[in-house]
Design a protein around this motif. Structure first.
Motif, PDB file in Angstrom:
ATOM      1  N   HIS A 104      10.171  40.793  29.912  1.00  0.00           N
ATOM      2  CA  HIS A 104      11.352  41.663  29.841  1.00  0.00           C
ATOM      3  C   HIS A 104      12.570  40.892  29.322  1.00  0.00           C
ATOM      4  CE1 HIS A 104       9.458  45.149  31.452  1.00  0.00           C
ATOM      5  NE2 HIS A 104       9.291  44.674  32.676  1.00  0.00           N
ATOM      6  N   LEU A 105      12.675  39.635  29.699  1.00  0.00           N
ATOM      7  CA  LEU A 105      13.789  38.828  29.195  1.00  0.00           C
ATOM      8  C   LEU A 105      13.621  38.557  27.705  1.00  0.00           C
ATOM      9  CD1 LEU A 105      14.170  36.276  32.135  1.00  0.00           C
ATOM     10  CD2 LEU A 105      15.767  38.103  31.526  1.00  0.00           C
ATOM     11  N   ALA A 106      12.395  38.294  27.294  1.00  0.00           N
ATOM     12  CA  ALA A 106      12.147  38.020  25.875  1.00  0.00           C
ATOM     13  C   ALA A 106      12.418  39.248  25.015  1.00  0.00           C
ATOM     14  CB  ALA A 106      10.706  37.543  25.687  1.00  0.00           C
ATOM     15  N   SER A 107      12.111  40.425  25.545  1.00  0.00           N
ATOM     16  CA  SER A 107      12.314  41.651  24.771  1.00  0.00           C
ATOM     17  C   SER A 107      13.753  42.151  24.826  1.00  0.00           C
ATOM     18  CB  SER A 107      11.384  42.752  25.288  1.00  0.00           C
ATOM     19  OG  SER A 107      11.787  43.182  26.589  1.00  0.00           O
ATOM     20  N   GLY A 108      14.544  41.627  25.770  1.00  0.00           N
ATOM     21  CA  GLY A 108      15.918  42.096  25.923  1.00  0.00           C
ATOM     22  C   GLY A 108      16.055  43.274  26.864  1.00  0.00           C
ATOM     23  N   THR A 131      19.557  42.008  35.092  1.00  0.00           N
ATOM     24  CA  THR A 131      19.794  43.446  35.107  1.00  0.00           C
ATOM     25  C   THR A 131      19.585  43.986  33.700  1.00  0.00           C
ATOM     26  OG1 THR A 131      21.384  45.147  35.764  1.00  0.00           O
ATOM     27  CG2 THR A 131      22.256  43.245  34.610  1.00  0.00           C
ATOM     28  N   THR A 132      19.663  45.296  33.561  1.00  0.00           N
ATOM     29  CA  THR A 132      19.549  45.878  32.228  1.00  0.00           C
ATOM     30  C   THR A 132      20.847  45.633  31.456  1.00  0.00           C
ATOM     31  OG1 THR A 132      20.399  48.016  32.973  1.00  0.00           O
ATOM     32  CG2 THR A 132      18.005  47.690  33.062  1.00  0.00           C
ATOM     33  N   PRO A 133      20.778  45.558  30.135  1.00  0.00           N
ATOM     34  CA  PRO A 133      22.010  45.361  29.354  1.00  0.00           C
ATOM     35  C   PRO A 133      23.040  46.457  29.598  1.00  0.00           C
ATOM     36  CG  PRO A 133      20.074  45.000  27.982  1.00  0.00           C
ATOM     37  CD  PRO A 133      19.576  45.575  29.275  1.00  0.00           C
ATOM     38  N   ALA A 134      22.576  47.697  29.753  1.00  0.00           N
ATOM     39  CA  ALA A 134      23.515  48.809  29.930  1.00  0.00           C
ATOM     40  C   ALA A 134      24.265  48.691  31.255  1.00  0.00           C
ATOM     41  CB  ALA A 134      22.770  50.139  29.853  1.00  0.00           C
ATOM     42  N   LEU A 135      23.568  48.298  32.317  1.00  0.00           N
ATOM     43  CA  LEU A 135      24.254  48.134  33.597  1.00  0.00           C
ATOM     44  C   LEU A 135      25.244  46.981  33.514  1.00  0.00           C
ATOM     45  CD1 LEU A 135      24.811  48.712  36.540  1.00  0.00           C
ATOM     46  CD2 LEU A 135      22.794  47.358  37.148  1.00  0.00           C
ATOM     47  N   ARG A 136      24.865  45.911  32.841  1.00  0.00           N
ATOM     48  CA  ARG A 136      25.791  44.785  32.704  1.00  0.00           C
ATOM     49  C   ARG A 136      27.069  45.212  31.988  1.00  0.00           C
ATOM     50  NH1 ARG A 136      23.922  39.235  29.788  1.00  0.00           N
ATOM     51  NH2 ARG A 136      24.068  40.585  27.947  1.00  0.00           N
ATOM     52  N   GLU A 137      26.945  46.040  30.971  1.00  0.00           N
ATOM     53  CA  GLU A 137      28.134  46.521  30.271  1.00  0.00           C
ATOM     54  C   GLU A 137      28.960  47.443  31.167  1.00  0.00           C
ATOM     55  OE1 GLU A 137      31.221  47.403  28.127  1.00  0.00           O
ATOM     56  OE2 GLU A 137      29.839  45.759  27.685  1.00  0.00           O
ATOM     57  N   SER A 138      28.293  48.269  31.970  1.00  0.00           N
ATOM     58  CA  SER A 138      29.034  49.145  32.880  1.00  0.00           C
ATOM     59  C   SER A 138      29.779  48.339  33.939  1.00  0.00           C
ATOM     60  CB  SER A 138      28.082  50.141  33.545  1.00  0.00           C
ATOM     61  OG  SER A 138      27.621  51.097  32.607  1.00  0.00           O
ATOM     62  N   LEU A 139      29.188  47.240  34.391  1.00  0.00           N
ATOM     63  CA  LEU A 139      29.887  46.373  35.340  1.00  0.00           C
ATOM     64  C   LEU A 139      31.131  45.763  34.698  1.00  0.00           C
ATOM     65  CD1 LEU A 139      26.886  44.516  37.037  1.00  0.00           C
ATOM     66  CD2 LEU A 139      28.305  46.327  38.025  1.00  0.00           C
ATOM     67  N   ALA A 140      31.012  45.380  33.428  1.00  0.00           N
ATOM     68  CA  ALA A 140      32.179  44.844  32.726  1.00  0.00           C
ATOM     69  C   ALA A 140      33.274  45.899  32.610  1.00  0.00           C
ATOM     70  CB  ALA A 140      31.772  44.333  31.345  1.00  0.00           C
ATOM     71  N   GLU A 141      32.891  47.134  32.326  1.00  0.00           N
ATOM     72  CA  GLU A 141      33.883  48.203  32.220  1.00  0.00           C
ATOM     73  C   GLU A 141      34.533  48.470  33.578  1.00  0.00           C
ATOM     74  OE1 GLU A 141      36.402  51.177  31.024  1.00  0.00           O
ATOM     75  OE2 GLU A 141      35.379  49.610  29.874  1.00  0.00           O
ATOM     76  N   ALA A 142      33.732  48.440  34.645  1.00  0.00           N
ATOM     77  CA  ALA A 142      34.314  48.592  35.981  1.00  0.00           C
ATOM     78  C   ALA A 142      35.305  47.468  36.255  1.00  0.00           C
ATOM     79  CB  ALA A 142      33.207  48.606  37.035  1.00  0.00           C
ATOM     80  N   GLY A 143      34.962  46.248  35.832  1.00  0.00           N
ATOM     81  CA  GLY A 143      35.875  45.126  36.008  1.00  0.00           C
ATOM     82  C   GLY A 143      37.156  45.296  35.213  1.00  0.00           C
ATOM     83  N   ARG A 144      37.041  45.831  34.000  1.00  0.00           N
ATOM     84  CA  ARG A 144      38.242  46.072  33.194  1.00  0.00           C
ATOM     85  C   ARG A 144      39.156  47.080  33.881  1.00  0.00           C
ATOM     86  NH1 ARG A 144      34.791  44.832  28.663  1.00  0.00           N
ATOM     87  NH2 ARG A 144      33.751  46.846  28.771  1.00  0.00           N
ATOM     88  N   ARG A 145      38.585  48.130  34.427  1.00  0.00           N
ATOM     89  CA  ARG A 145      39.399  49.146  35.102  1.00  0.00           C
ATOM     90  C   ARG A 145      40.023  48.580  36.379  1.00  0.00           C
ATOM     91  NH1 ARG A 145      36.164  54.939  34.324  1.00  0.00           N
ATOM     92  NH2 ARG A 145      35.529  54.564  32.154  1.00  0.00           N
ATOM     93  N   PHE A 146      39.262  47.793  37.105  1.00  0.00           N
ATOM     94  CA  PHE A 146      39.762  47.149  38.317  1.00  0.00           C
ATOM     95  C   PHE A 146      40.941  46.244  37.984  1.00  0.00           C
ATOM     96  CE2 PHE A 146      39.029  43.282  41.115  1.00  0.00           C
ATOM     97  CZ  PHE A 146      39.652  43.808  42.239  1.00  0.00           C
ATOM     98  N   GLN A 147      40.771  45.383  36.992  1.00  0.00           N
ATOM     99  CA  GLN A 147      41.837  44.451  36.641  1.00  0.00           C
ATOM    100  C   GLN A 147      43.031  45.146  35.994  1.00  0.00           C
ATOM    101  OE1 GLN A 147      40.170  41.215  34.378  1.00  0.00           O
ATOM    102  NE2 GLN A 147      39.009  40.418  36.119  1.00  0.00           N
ATOM    103  N   ALA A 148      42.793  46.279  35.350  1.00  0.00           N
ATOM    104  CA  ALA A 148      43.911  47.020  34.762  1.00  0.00           C
ATOM    105  C   ALA A 148      44.856  47.516  35.852  1.00  0.00           C
ATOM    106  CB  ALA A 148      43.393  48.191  33.934  1.00  0.00           C
ATOM    107  N   GLU A 149      44.301  48.010  36.967  1.00  0.00           N
ATOM    108  CA  GLU A 149      45.181  48.436  38.062  1.00  0.00           C
ATOM    109  C   GLU A 149      45.899  47.239  38.670  1.00  0.00           C
ATOM    110  OE1 GLU A 149      45.326  50.785  42.342  1.00  0.00           O
ATOM    111  OE2 GLU A 149      43.536  50.986  41.083  1.00  0.00           O
ATOM    112  N   LEU A 150      45.201  46.116  38.784  1.00  0.00           N
ATOM    113  CA  LEU A 150      45.858  44.924  39.312  1.00  0.00           C
ATOM    114  C   LEU A 150      47.020  44.508  38.408  1.00  0.00           C
ATOM    115  CD1 LEU A 150      42.836  42.702  40.461  1.00  0.00           C
ATOM    116  CD2 LEU A 150      44.068  44.476  41.726  1.00  0.00           C
ATOM    117  N   ALA A 151      46.791  44.537  37.100  1.00  0.00           N
ATOM    118  CA  ALA A 151      47.850  44.142  36.163  1.00  0.00           C
ATOM    119  C   ALA A 151      49.046  45.078  36.267  1.00  0.00           C
ATOM    120  CB  ALA A 151      47.300  44.124  34.739  1.00  0.00           C
ATOM    121  N   ARG A 152      48.785  46.368  36.411  1.00  0.00           N
ATOM    122  CA  ARG A 152      49.897  47.321  36.559  1.00  0.00           C
ATOM    123  C   ARG A 152      50.696  47.048  37.827  1.00  0.00           C
ATOM    124  NH1 ARG A 152      45.847  50.939  34.699  1.00  0.00           N
ATOM    125  NH2 ARG A 152      45.412  51.636  36.831  1.00  0.00           N
ATOM    126  N   SER A 153      50.043  46.455  38.808  1.00  0.00           N
ATOM    127  CA  SER A 153      50.715  46.141  40.073  1.00  0.00           C
ATOM    128  C   SER A 153      51.306  44.739  40.083  1.00  0.00           C
ATOM    129  CB  SER A 153      49.717  46.285  41.235  1.00  0.00           C
ATOM    130  OG  SER A 153      49.210  47.604  41.307  1.00  0.00           O
TER     131      SER A 153
END
Length: 289
Positions: A104-108, A131-153
């Protein structure tokens, strides 16, 4: 006449030597200015100001409201069968061997889950950091949204903590023997499409943008920046509930946008999150027990 002129020249030479010697002695008598005391340190003054702003910003950052928490708990959030359905549809099939993991790692189909600017991966005892690539990207997006609220504060970019990822059947069974709250039977973690995120652990990573700088030479500058990291780290420990509020809102928005299925667990201090895609309401029906 010549004797008088020679005497005058000798006198001038002696005076010049005496002046030069006296000037050198003056330089030796006047010590260089001492380094500023801590009380006069611009860097430490800046540290105190940063710490005060940090405390104020964290206090203003709202913890999750009952509505925000309840929207991520059962019965209002999708039940565990929904997580299993999405994981089975979008993840890999449960692993029977390490060789399958390698394929699975070799195939991506699976990718490593490592620390990023948005989250950290804790030492995993009953799972593997993949994890799957799609979940990893969703975690990054969740992190971006999390940090965006922190930055606004006015807060630095704290990162959330992933505590569990891919499990084999053996790891799931071992966890079940050690933790009575663990899912019996197949877990959505076995498909590589789910992770757990801790509600109360947040990591700070220093960056040049956050560093203290001053316009004058200050021997306390390095110390001030070390203390700044300690200050940010301790604030995350003592005011984690405010950061938890921002994370709950970020994950709630990901669920509303149909990017993740989120369950705030009752028995463990974690968000159980599973990758999903928009649409397909039959699979995402929260009442499909």
């Amino acid at each position: 006449m010549m004797r008088t002129l020679g005497f005058v020249l000798l006198l001038l030479l002696a005076s010049g030597l005496a002046f030069a010697l006296g000037w050198n002695q003056r330089d030796q008598r006047v010590p260089p200015p001492p380094p500023p005391e801590a009380a006069d340190s611009p860097a430490l003054d800046s540290l105190d100001a940063r710490a005060a702003r940090l405390r104020g910003a964290l206090e203003r950052l709202a913890p999750p409201s009952p509505e925000e928490e309840n929207s991520l708990r059962r019965p209002r959030t999708p039940n565990y069968r929904v997580h299993l359905g999405w994981a089975d549809s979008l993840g890999v099939q449960p692993l029977a061997s390490e060789a399958e993991l390698g394929r699975h790692l070799a195939s991506g189909a699976l990718v490593p889950l490592v620390d990023t600017e948005f989250y950290v991966v804790r030492t995993l005892e009953h799972s593997k950091p993949f994890t799957t690539p799609a979940l990893r990207e969703s975690l990054a997006e969740a992190g971006r949204r999390f940090q965006a609220e922190l930055a606004r504060s006015g807060l630095p970019p704290y990162r959330f903590s992933v505590s569990s990822a891919l499990r084999t059947a053996d790891l799931q069974a071992d966890l079940g023997r050690r933790n009575r709250n663990a899912t019996s039977g197949t877990s959505s973690h076995e498909y590589g499409a789910s992770v757990d995120i801790v509600t109360f652990r947040y990591a700070y990573a220093s960056s040049p943008q956050d560093s203290i700088t001053v316009d004058v030479a200050d021997p306390h500058l390095d110390r001030a920046n070390r203390l700044l990291v300690d200050t940010y780290t301790e604030a995350a420990r003592s005011r984690w509930d405010h950061l938890y509020g921002a994370l709950a809102r970020a994950l709630g928005s990901m669920q509303r946008d149909e990017r993740l299925v989120v369950l705030l667990e009752a028995e463990q201090p974690v968000f159980h999150v599973t990758h999903r895609i928009p649409g397909d309401l039959d699979r995402s029906d929260p009442d499909s027990d």
